[in-house]
Write a protein that holds these residues in place. Structure first.
Motif, PDB file in Angstrom:
ATOM      1  N   ARG A   1     -80.361  31.823  21.656  1.00  0.00           N
ATOM      2  CA  ARG A   1     -79.254  31.288  22.115  1.00  0.00           C
ATOM      3  C   ARG A   1     -77.995  32.155  22.262  1.00  0.00           C
ATOM      4  NH1 ARG A   1     -74.325  29.479  21.549  1.00  0.00           N
ATOM      5  NH2 ARG A   1     -73.484  27.945  22.783  1.00  0.00           N
TER       6      ARG A   1
ATOM      7  N   ASN B   1     -84.574  27.414  12.868  1.00  0.00           N
ATOM      8  CA  ASN B   1     -83.102  27.270  13.512  1.00  0.00           C
ATOM      9  C   ASN B   1     -82.540  28.624  13.514  1.00  0.00           C
ATOM     10  OD1 ASN B   1     -83.117  24.480  13.730  1.00  0.00           O
ATOM     11  ND2 ASN B   1     -82.583  23.872  11.782  1.00  0.00           N
TER      12      ASN B   1
ATOM     13  N   CYS C   1     -82.749  27.463  25.310  1.00  0.00           N
ATOM     14  CA  CYS C   1     -82.448  27.327  23.990  1.00  0.00           C
ATOM     15  C   CYS C   1     -81.157  26.533  23.922  1.00  0.00           C
ATOM     16  CB  CYS C   1     -82.141  28.622  23.634  1.00  0.00           C
ATOM     17  SG  CYS C   1     -84.061  29.383  23.437  1.00  0.00           S
ATOM     18  N   TYR C   2     -80.979  25.398  23.675  1.00  0.00           N
ATOM     19  CA  TYR C   2     -80.019  24.499  23.868  1.00  0.00           C
ATOM     20  C   TYR C   2     -79.284  24.325  25.167  1.00  0.00           C
ATOM     21  CZ  TYR C   2     -80.279  24.801  18.951  1.00  0.00           C
ATOM     22  OH  TYR C   2     -81.194  24.993  17.740  1.00  0.00           O
ATOM     23  N   GLU C   3     -78.048  24.883  25.483  1.00  0.00           N
ATOM     24  CA  GLU C   3     -77.710  24.773  26.831  1.00  0.00           C
ATOM     25  C   GLU C   3     -78.045  25.916  27.763  1.00  0.00           C
ATOM     26  OE1 GLU C   3     -73.961  26.394  24.755  1.00  0.00           O
ATOM     27  OE2 GLU C   3     -75.728  25.318  24.211  1.00  0.00           O
TER      28      GLU C   3
ATOM     29  N   HIS D   1     -87.998  27.751  21.988  1.00  0.00           N
ATOM     30  CA  HIS D   1     -87.253  27.091  22.647  1.00  0.00           C
ATOM     31  C   HIS D   1     -87.220  25.836  22.323  1.00  0.00           C
ATOM     32  CE1 HIS D   1     -91.030  26.611  24.637  1.00  0.00           C
ATOM     33  NE2 HIS D   1     -90.531  25.360  24.995  1.00  0.00           N
ATOM     34  N   THR D   2     -85.808  25.240  22.901  1.00  0.00           N
ATOM     35  CA  THR D   2     -85.576  23.772  22.366  1.00  0.00           C
ATOM     36  C   THR D   2     -86.171  22.784  23.582  1.00  0.00           C
ATOM     37  OG1 THR D   2     -83.644  23.929  23.613  1.00  0.00           O
ATOM     38  CG2 THR D   2     -83.405  24.224  21.175  1.00  0.00           C
ATOM     39  N   HIS D   3     -86.204  23.141  24.699  1.00  0.00           N
ATOM     40  CA  HIS D   3     -86.760  22.146  25.724  1.00  0.00           C
ATOM     41  C   HIS D   3     -87.028  23.123  27.074  1.00  0.00           C
ATOM     42  CE1 HIS D   3     -82.602  22.108  26.564  1.00  0.00           C
ATOM     43  NE2 HIS D   3     -82.894  21.601  27.766  1.00  0.00           N
TER      44      HIS D   3
ATOM     45  N   GLU E   1     -72.938  20.443  30.770  1.00  0.00           N
ATOM     46  CA  GLU E   1     -73.330  18.840  30.271  1.00  0.00           C
ATOM     47  C   GLU E   1     -72.400  18.106  30.944  1.00  0.00           C
ATOM     48  OE1 GLU E   1     -75.763  17.589  28.658  1.00  0.00           O
ATOM     49  OE2 GLU E   1     -76.818  19.802  28.489  1.00  0.00           O
TER      50      GLU E   1
ATOM     51  N   LYS F   1     -76.938  28.679  32.749  1.00  0.00           N
ATOM     52  CA  LYS F   1     -76.133  27.677  31.636  1.00  0.00           C
ATOM     53  C   LYS F   1     -76.130  26.330  32.265  1.00  0.00           C
ATOM     54  CE  LYS F   1     -72.189  27.241  28.815  1.00  0.00           C
ATOM     55  NZ  LYS F   1     -70.660  27.290  28.601  1.00  0.00           N
TER      56      LYS F   1
ATOM     57  N   LEU G   1     -83.777  29.935  16.699  1.00  0.00           N
ATOM     58  CA  LEU G   1     -83.261  29.367  18.052  1.00  0.00           C
ATOM     59  C   LEU G   1     -81.709  29.748  18.183  1.00  0.00           C
ATOM     60  CD1 LEU G   1     -84.973  25.702  17.636  1.00  0.00           C
ATOM     61  CD2 LEU G   1     -85.360  27.453  19.462  1.00  0.00           C
ATOM     62  N   LYS G   2     -80.941  29.829  17.113  1.00  0.00           N
ATOM     63  CA  LYS G   2     -79.588  30.187  17.554  1.00  0.00           C
ATOM     64  C   LYS G   2     -79.672  31.580  17.796  1.00  0.00           C
ATOM     65  CE  LYS G   2     -77.540  27.244  13.808  1.00  0.00           C
ATOM     66  NZ  LYS G   2     -77.205  27.025  12.316  1.00  0.00           N
TER      67      LYS G   2
END
Length: 117
Positions: free
Chosen positions: A52, A45, A96-98, A81-83, A116, A113, A48-49
């Motif tokens: 980001r 985490n 990495c997140y958004e 990365h997240t996805h 959402e 970016k 990842l942070k």
């Protein structure tokens, strides 16, 4: 055969399937089991942070270009990365997140970016 508490080792009295002498020992035993997992999750985490925040810092206008060298010098770790998101025309964005990036030619990246809804 005398049974003993899995945490403190004290002799157990009572039910045949009893494993701990009290709730404190049971909690302590289970918390110690989870410490290893917790450390791994905290480390991942943290990476990842950091990734980001680097993407956010280099991309203040929600769309910018940068180089691999700039990302690496800022401490970006490409292994985490997240996805991912694949567009209809075959481009793969890594997020990495958004915040994400698209690999371009010559070690360049398009930073984006994701808004959402």
């Amino acid at each position: 055969m005398e049974r003993s508490c899995l945490d403190c080792g004290m002799p157990l009295k009572g039910r045949a399937d009893k494993k701990f002498c009290d709730d404190a020992c049971r909690n302590n035993y289970n918390n110690n089991l989870k410490i290893g997992d917790s450390l791994v999750l905290k480390r991942i985490n943290s990476i990842l942070k950091k990734n980001r925040s680097i993407l956010a810092k280099l991309n203040p206008d929600a769309k910018a270009k940068t180089t691999r060298k700039k990302l690496l010098s800022a401490g970006f770790n490409f292994d985490y990365h997240t996805h991912t998101y694949q567009t209809q025309n075959g481009n793969t964005y890594i997020f990495c997140y958004e915040y994400g990036f698209l690999s371009l030619a010559d070690e360049e990246f398009l930073l984006v970016k994701r808004e959402e809804k």
